[in-house]
Motif scaffolding. Structure first.
Motif, PDB file in Angstrom:
ATOM      1  N   THR A  47      19.581 -25.137  -0.301  1.00 46.26           N
ATOM      2  CA  THR A  47      19.459 -24.792  -1.714  1.00 46.26           C
ATOM      3  C   THR A  47      18.115 -25.248  -2.268  1.00 46.26           C
ATOM      4  N   LEU A  48      17.700 -26.444  -1.906  1.00 48.32           N
ATOM      5  CA  LEU A  48      16.404 -26.950  -2.355  1.00 48.32           C
ATOM      6  C   LEU A  48      15.277 -26.074  -1.822  1.00 48.32           C
ATOM      7  N   SER A  49      15.377 -25.652  -0.559  1.00 50.57           N
ATOM      8  CA  SER A  49      14.356 -24.785   0.035  1.00 50.57           C
ATOM      9  C   SER A  49      14.277 -23.458  -0.711  1.00 50.57           C
ATOM     10  N   CYS A  50      15.434 -22.886  -1.024  1.00 48.28           N
ATOM     11  CA  CYS A  50      15.450 -21.618  -1.764  1.00 48.28           C
ATOM     12  C   CYS A  50      14.872 -21.795  -3.161  1.00 48.28           C
ATOM     13  N   ASP A  51      15.222 -22.884  -3.824  1.00 43.79           N
ATOM     14  CA  ASP A  51      14.711 -23.125  -5.173  1.00 43.79           C
ATOM     15  C   ASP A  51      13.192 -23.238  -5.180  1.00 43.79           C
ATOM     16  N   LEU A  52      12.634 -23.899  -4.171  1.00 53.03           N
ATOM     17  CA  LEU A  52      11.179 -24.031  -4.098  1.00 53.03           C
ATOM     18  C   LEU A  52      10.520 -22.682  -3.834  1.00 53.03           C
ATOM     19  N   LEU A  53      11.126 -21.848  -2.979  1.00 59.07           N
ATOM     20  CA  LEU A  53      10.556 -20.528  -2.704  1.00 59.07           C
ATOM     21  C   LEU A  53      10.685 -19.588  -3.893  1.00 59.07           C
ATOM     22  N   ARG A  54      11.670 -19.842  -4.757  1.00 49.80           N
ATOM     23  CA  ARG A  54      11.862 -19.011  -5.947  1.00 49.80           C
ATOM     24  C   ARG A  54      10.990 -19.456  -7.122  1.00 49.80           C
ATOM     25  N   SER A  55      10.287 -20.560  -6.968  1.00 51.44           N
ATOM     26  CA  SER A  55       9.455 -21.051  -8.061  1.00 51.44           C
ATOM     27  C   SER A  55       8.295 -20.101  -8.323  1.00 51.44           C
ATOM     28  N   SER A  56       7.773 -20.148  -9.524  1.00 52.14           N
ATOM     29  CA  SER A  56       6.722 -19.205  -9.923  1.00 52.14           C
ATOM     30  C   SER A  56       5.417 -19.416  -9.161  1.00 52.14           C
ATOM     31  N   GLN A  57       5.222 -20.591  -8.587  1.00 54.40           N
ATOM     32  CA  GLN A  57       3.973 -20.882  -7.879  1.00 54.40           C
ATOM     33  C   GLN A  57       4.106 -20.798  -6.365  1.00 54.40           C
ATOM     34  N   ALA A  58       5.246 -20.334  -5.876  1.00 60.86           N
ATOM     35  CA  ALA A  58       5.479 -20.320  -4.430  1.00 60.86           C
ATOM     36  C   ALA A  58       4.451 -19.460  -3.693  1.00 60.86           C
ATOM     37  N   ALA A  59       4.173 -18.251  -4.216  1.00 61.38           N
ATOM     38  CA  ALA A  59       3.210 -17.365  -3.551  1.00 61.38           C
ATOM     39  C   ALA A  59       1.830 -18.017  -3.500  1.00 61.38           C
ATOM     40  N   GLU A  60       1.456 -18.667  -4.600  1.00 61.71           N
ATOM     41  CA  GLU A  60       0.153 -19.349  -4.651  1.00 61.71           C
ATOM     42  C   GLU A  60       0.083 -20.471  -3.610  1.00 61.71           C
ATOM     43  N   HIS A  61       1.170 -21.199  -3.459  1.00 63.83           N
ATOM     44  CA  HIS A  61       1.184 -22.292  -2.491  1.00 63.83           C
ATOM     45  C   HIS A  61       1.123 -21.773  -1.055  1.00 63.83           C
ATOM     46  N   ILE A  62       1.864 -20.704  -0.762  1.00 61.94           N
ATOM     47  CA  ILE A  62       1.823 -20.135   0.595  1.00 61.94           C
ATOM     48  C   ILE A  62       0.443 -19.564   0.886  1.00 61.94           C
ATOM     49  N   ALA A  63      -0.164 -18.910  -0.116  1.00 61.87           N
ATOM     50  CA  ALA A  63      -1.523 -18.403   0.060  1.00 61.87           C
ATOM     51  C   ALA A  63      -2.491 -19.559   0.293  1.00 61.87           C
ATOM     52  N   GLY A  64      -2.243 -20.672  -0.392  1.00 62.03           N
ATOM     53  CA  GLY A  64      -3.117 -21.828  -0.235  1.00 62.03           C
ATOM     54  C   GLY A  64      -3.101 -22.380   1.175  1.00 62.03           C
ATOM     55  N   HIS A 103       3.853 -22.357  13.875  1.00 60.22           N
ATOM     56  CA  HIS A 103       3.540 -21.095  13.194  1.00 60.22           C
ATOM     57  C   HIS A 103       2.381 -21.276  12.212  1.00 60.22           C
ATOM     58  N   HIS A 104       1.549 -20.232  12.135  1.00 66.29           N
ATOM     59  CA  HIS A 104       0.446 -20.204  11.174  1.00 66.29           C
ATOM     60  C   HIS A 104       0.783 -19.219  10.061  1.00 66.29           C
ATOM     61  N   PRO A 105       0.861 -19.655   8.805  1.00 69.90           N
ATOM     62  CA  PRO A 105       1.101 -18.710   7.702  1.00 69.90           C
ATOM     63  C   PRO A 105      -0.133 -17.841   7.471  1.00 69.90           C
ATOM     64  N   ASP A 106       0.066 -16.693   6.870  1.00 69.37           N
ATOM     65  CA  ASP A 106      -1.063 -15.819   6.556  1.00 69.37           C
ATOM     66  C   ASP A 106      -0.888 -15.229   5.155  1.00 69.37           C
ATOM     67  N   GLN A 107      -1.898 -14.472   4.708  1.00 71.90           N
ATOM     68  CA  GLN A 107      -1.878 -13.914   3.353  1.00 71.90           C
ATOM     69  C   GLN A 107      -0.747 -12.911   3.166  1.00 71.90           C
ATOM     70  N   ARG A 108      -0.443 -12.167   4.218  1.00 71.10           N
ATOM     71  CA  ARG A 108       0.656 -11.188   4.113  1.00 71.10           C
ATOM     72  C   ARG A 108       1.969 -11.896   3.779  1.00 71.10           C
ATOM     73  N   LEU A 109       2.167 -13.058   4.343  1.00 75.31           N
ATOM     74  CA  LEU A 109       3.379 -13.825   4.055  1.00 75.31           C
ATOM     75  C   LEU A 109       3.424 -14.208   2.580  1.00 75.31           C
ATOM     76  N   ALA A 110       2.276 -14.593   2.035  1.00 72.23           N
ATOM     77  CA  ALA A 110       2.206 -14.930   0.614  1.00 72.23           C
ATOM     78  C   ALA A 110       2.541 -13.716  -0.248  1.00 72.23           C
ATOM     79  N   ASP A 111       2.077 -12.536   0.177  1.00 66.94           N
ATOM     80  CA  ASP A 111       2.349 -11.315  -0.572  1.00 66.94           C
ATOM     81  C   ASP A 111       3.828 -10.954  -0.533  1.00 66.94           C
ATOM     82  N   GLN A 112       4.553 -11.405   0.500  1.00 65.78           N
ATOM     83  CA  GLN A 112       5.974 -11.094   0.667  1.00 65.78           C
ATOM     84  C   GLN A 112       6.906 -12.094  -0.009  1.00 65.78           C
TER      85      GLN A 112
END
Length: 205
Positions: free
Chosen positions: A63-80, A188-197
């Motif tokens: 639940t905590l993991s989902c809440d963090l991914l649903r936050s408004s800054q999640a995409a920005e953090h993954i892109a970072g 695993h290495h995150p990428d920009q496409r992941l941030a877009d998703q």
């Protein structure tokens, strides 16, 4: 007659085989149970089922993991973290995504990285991960680290706790296409496409 009965009862008595170390262990177990209740609250259980502390930790982490991914800054953090591997908030959020995609060893690595850099929430995630596995010594270590980093840390789910996300396949497919360095395990290495998703992936929680 009475002396015979007393002698028989004495012989039938169960000897006290509990050592001082075992008593200390039981006391620590009680402390952990009380701590878990204070942290997670009393949870209603389905009829005939009595959830364990390990199950509470597992559900709370999801639940905590989902809440963090649903936050408004999640995409920005993954892109970072995709652009800069030293982005600590990105490491925390990417660890959450890996955990939900059932890649716990990958999540473990990124959370350790973030916690080592001073992120209290990542340390708390590690506490829950180890607690859910029954690794109590490691769980206690990371709880102490979390509290040392942020004594007021008291994250609670913002919605009812639940089992694994309904659309785990979507999360796993997004993670499985990422670049992996197998020399480091399954790194695993995150990428920009992941941030877009990220909004689509958060909806899968």
């Amino acid at each position: 007659m009475s002396r015979s009965i007393d002698r028989i009862l004495d012989q039938a008595a169960i000897p006290d085989t509990v050592t001082d170390d075992e008593l200390d262990g039981l006391k620590q177990e009680i402390v952990r149970d009380v701590t878990a209740t204070l942290m997670f609250g009393a949870q209603p259980a389905p009829q005939g089922h009595h959830p364990t502390r390990l199950e509470f930790a597992d559900r709370h982490l999801k639940t905590l993991s989902c809440d963090l991914l649903r936050s408004s800054q999640a995409a920005e953090h993954i892109a970072g973290i995709a652009d800069d591997p030293v982005d600590i908030d990105g490491a925390l959020h990417f660890g959450c995504l890996l955990n939900l995609a059932r890649k716990p060893e990958g999540a473990l690595w990124w959370w350790q990285y973030a916690a080592g850099a001073g992120n209290a929430t990542a340390a708390y995630c590690l506490h829950l991960l180890h607690l859910g596995r029954g690794e109590l010594r490691d769980a206690d270590h990371w709880m102490r680290q979390a509290l040392d980093l942020d004594i007021s840390l008291a994250r609670r789910p913002t919605r009812p706790e639940h089992p694994w996300p309904t659309h785990t396949r979507v999360l796993r497919e997004a993670v499985d296409r990422l670049k992996v360095e197998e020399a480091c395990g399954e790194f695993h290495h995150p990428d920009q496409r992941l941030a877009d998703q990220i909004e689509e992936l958060a909806d899968a929680c």
